[in-house]
Write a protein that holds these residues in place. Structure first.
Motif, PDB file in Angstrom:
ATOM      1  N   VAL A  24     -23.622  14.750  -8.608  1.00 28.22           N
ATOM      2  CA  VAL A  24     -24.060  13.463  -9.148  1.00 28.22           C
ATOM      3  C   VAL A  24     -24.246  13.640 -10.655  1.00 28.22           C
ATOM      4  CG1 VAL A  24     -25.835  11.679  -9.101  1.00 28.22           C
ATOM      5  CG2 VAL A  24     -25.244  12.920  -7.001  1.00 28.22           C
TER       6      VAL A  24
ATOM      7  N   SER B  20     -24.130  10.544 -13.040  1.00 31.55           N
ATOM      8  CA  SER B  20     -24.698   9.356 -13.673  1.00 31.55           C
ATOM      9  C   SER B  20     -24.742   8.229 -12.656  1.00 31.55           C
ATOM     10  CB  SER B  20     -23.850   8.911 -14.873  1.00 31.55           C
ATOM     11  OG  SER B  20     -22.579   8.441 -14.442  1.00 31.55           O
ATOM     12  N   GLU B  21     -25.491   7.182 -12.960  1.00 30.27           N
ATOM     13  CA  GLU B  21     -25.559   6.027 -12.070  1.00 30.27           C
ATOM     14  C   GLU B  21     -24.190   5.373 -11.928  1.00 30.27           C
ATOM     15  OE1 GLU B  21     -27.433   1.507 -12.058  1.00 30.27           O
ATOM     16  OE2 GLU B  21     -28.609   3.133 -12.992  1.00 30.27           O
ATOM     17  N   GLU B  22     -23.501   5.187 -13.043  1.00 32.90           N
ATOM     18  CA  GLU B  22     -22.188   4.549 -13.012  1.00 32.90           C
ATOM     19  C   GLU B  22     -21.208   5.358 -12.158  1.00 32.90           C
ATOM     20  OE1 GLU B  22     -18.738   2.947 -16.115  1.00 32.90           O
ATOM     21  OE2 GLU B  22     -20.308   4.323 -16.809  1.00 32.90           O
ATOM     22  N   GLN B  23     -21.212   6.675 -12.329  1.00 31.44           N
ATOM     23  CA  GLN B  23     -20.279   7.536 -11.593  1.00 31.44           C
ATOM     24  C   GLN B  23     -20.509   7.473 -10.091  1.00 31.44           C
ATOM     25  OE1 GLN B  23     -21.713  10.851 -10.462  1.00 31.44           O
ATOM     26  NE2 GLN B  23     -19.925  12.183 -10.285  1.00 31.44           N
TER      27      GLN B  23
ATOM     28  N   VAL C  59     -22.326   5.296  -8.174  1.00 36.56           N
ATOM     29  CA  VAL C  59     -22.226   3.967  -7.548  1.00 36.56           C
ATOM     30  C   VAL C  59     -20.767   3.542  -7.460  1.00 36.56           C
ATOM     31  CG1 VAL C  59     -22.798   1.525  -7.795  1.00 36.56           C
ATOM     32  CG2 VAL C  59     -24.558   3.265  -8.199  1.00 36.56           C
TER      33      VAL C  59
ATOM     34  N   GLU D 200     -33.646  13.604  -9.946  1.00 38.00           N
ATOM     35  CA  GLU D 200     -33.022  12.429 -10.558  1.00 38.00           C
ATOM     36  C   GLU D 200     -31.695  12.131  -9.870  1.00 38.00           C
ATOM     37  OE1 GLU D 200     -32.610   9.082 -12.674  1.00 38.00           O
ATOM     38  OE2 GLU D 200     -34.388  10.364 -12.600  1.00 38.00           O
TER      39      GLU D 200
ATOM     40  N   LYS E 211     -32.375  10.404  -6.598  1.00 40.01           N
ATOM     41  CA  LYS E 211     -32.700   8.992  -6.811  1.00 40.01           C
ATOM     42  C   LYS E 211     -31.428   8.164  -7.012  1.00 40.01           C
ATOM     43  CE  LYS E 211     -37.301   9.832  -8.758  1.00 40.01           C
ATOM     44  NZ  LYS E 211     -38.154   9.762  -9.990  1.00 40.01           N
ATOM     45  N   LEU E 212     -30.451   8.740  -7.700  1.00 42.85           N
ATOM     46  CA  LEU E 212     -29.191   8.029  -7.911  1.00 42.85           C
ATOM     47  C   LEU E 212     -28.399   7.914  -6.607  1.00 42.85           C
ATOM     48  CD1 LEU E 212     -28.069   9.458 -11.378  1.00 42.85           C
ATOM     49  CD2 LEU E 212     -29.122   7.241 -10.885  1.00 42.85           C
TER      50      LEU E 212
ATOM     51  N   LEU F 111     -29.905   5.101  -4.796  1.00 45.22           N
ATOM     52  CA  LEU F 111     -29.442   3.834  -5.363  1.00 45.22           C
ATOM     53  C   LEU F 111     -28.045   3.487  -4.837  1.00 45.22           C
ATOM     54  CD1 LEU F 111     -29.749   1.479  -7.380  1.00 45.22           C
ATOM     55  CD2 LEU F 111     -28.788   2.992  -9.137  1.00 45.22           C
ATOM     56  N   ALA F 112     -27.150   4.477  -4.789  1.00 42.93           N
ATOM     57  CA  ALA F 112     -25.800   4.244  -4.272  1.00 42.93           C
ATOM     58  C   ALA F 112     -25.845   3.839  -2.801  1.00 42.93           C
ATOM     59  CB  ALA F 112     -24.953   5.498  -4.455  1.00 42.93           C
TER      60      ALA F 112
ATOM     61  N   GLU G 151     -26.757   0.244  -2.654  1.00 43.56           N
ATOM     62  CA  GLU G 151     -25.660  -0.608  -3.105  1.00 43.56           C
ATOM     63  C   GLU G 151     -24.560  -0.753  -2.053  1.00 43.56           C
ATOM     64  OE1 GLU G 151     -25.176  -2.344  -5.974  1.00 43.56           O
ATOM     65  OE2 GLU G 151     -27.182  -1.845  -6.702  1.00 43.56           O
TER      66      GLU G 151
END
Length: 345
Positions: free
Chosen positions: A106, A108-111, A113, A147, A150-151, A154-155, A158
């Motif tokens: 993991v 980043s959030e963008e990567q 998700v 962290e 947590k991402l 989030l994924a 989503e």
């Protein structure tokens, strides 16, 4: 020893046999079959013949020695293949071929998700991604740790995909278990018995990878550590072994799939990404794994492999993964497996 109960025995009779097993110094493990229950009595091998006395108890049909050194993982205890629920509605070991996909790390959030959405569209049922990364070099990227968890969470929110991620250290088991649906044990930790025992005390699925120099028997003994602590939700993963060959990162032991299916009731998946180390070889190994009888695949997918923090050369791009999934459906049908309805990215 295996205590085979008669058909239609009462719960009281099963409980009485279990209590007697404990009084003799052994731990009972009840397996509910379609037509009858069996009880595995696990403990000190030296005095096991005392368990033969259980044949005189009400409801007991016979007492049979377990010949394998691994007891609860063996087909002797559980002749039928086990199905493991990874998350609500996601069951491995049945008719559906379960594909897990996502980046090695993991980043980043963008990567994460974006990748989660892409692999879900292509038919993946589980999102993989590393928050803690055991690396050969102490100077390599070690993961985003909490962290990263947590991402991943989030994924999951989503996309609805359950997540599988590695736990490296026994002290992190509780933390990772708070976020992960499935806890992965990497090849380097296959004989970290303190870690395996802790995972055995959880009520969460465990994806146990084979070590790069681990024999099948040693591998199943590692699974036994988890099972003996009470956690029956174990999935095995062949990820390649170390040989003299240098053309690939490891040598994918395809023969391990039918051997494991013969020796154990536990579901088996393969990881062609870590096995080959080259993205262009991954689809062929996926097809071969399905043909060999595996229950699932775990594949690395990254939106931009050339910029990946780890394992970029072995990661498929989302479009390549989607194409592979379309072709995989044909192999799955021949192997009498099903895949979700898939489409392009």
């Amino acid at each position: 020893m295996i205590i085979v109960m008669k058909q239609k025995v009462s719960a009281e009779q099963v409980d009485a046999v279990s209590q007697r097993i404990r009084s003799l110094g052994y731990e009972p493990h009840i397996i509910h079959g379609e037509s009858r229950d069996v009880i595995g009595a696990v403990g000190d091998e030296r005095g096991k013949m005392v368990l033969q006395s259980l044949e005189s108890m009400a409801g007991v049909e016979k007492v049979v020695p377990i010949l394998k050194p691994y007891k609860l993982a063996s087909r002797e205890v559980c002749p039928e293949p086990s199905q493991v629920e990874l998350a609500p509605g996601v069951v491995i070991g049945g008719a559906e071929l379960i594909v897990m996909a996502g980046p090695c790390s993991v980043e980043s959030e963008e990567q994460i998700v974006f990748t989660a959405q892409a692999v879900k569209r292509a038919g993946a049922r589980v999102l993989r991604g590393g928050a803690f990364k055991p690396r050969t070099s102490p100077y390599s990227f070690q993961g985003m740790e909490e962290e990263g968890l947590k991402l991943l969470d989030l994924a999951r929110q989503e996309t609805g995909l359950p997540i599988v991620t590695e736990v490296v250290n026994p002290r992190d088991v509780e933390l990772v278990a708070r976020y992960a649906d499935i806890l992965q044990v990497g090849a380097r930790n296959v004989q970290n018995f303190a870690l395996l025992k802790m995972l055995g005390q959880l009520d969460k699925p465990v994806l146990l990878k084979r070590g790069m120099a681990t024999t099948i028997q040693e591998y199943l003994m590692s699974a036994e550590y988890i099972l003996s602590e009470g956690n029956r939700r174990v999935v095995l993963c062949e990820r390649g072994i170390r040989t003299f060959e240098t053309a690939t990162r490891n040598t994918l032991d395809i023969s391990a799939v039918p051997v494991l299916k013969e020796q154990t009731h536990l579901p088996v998946v393969i990881d062609p990404s870590h096995a080959t180390g080259h993205a262009q070889l991954v689809p062929s190994m996926c097809y071969a794994g399905v043909a060999a009888g595996c229950d699932g695949l775990i594949v690395e997918v990254h939106p931009t492999p050339e910029t990946a923090a780890s394992d970029g050369p072995q990661s498929l791009r989302p479009a390549e993964f989607a194409d592979m999934m379309l072709k995989l459906k044909r192999f799955a049908e021949v192997a009498e497996r099903t895949l979700p309805q898939v489409g392009g990215c």
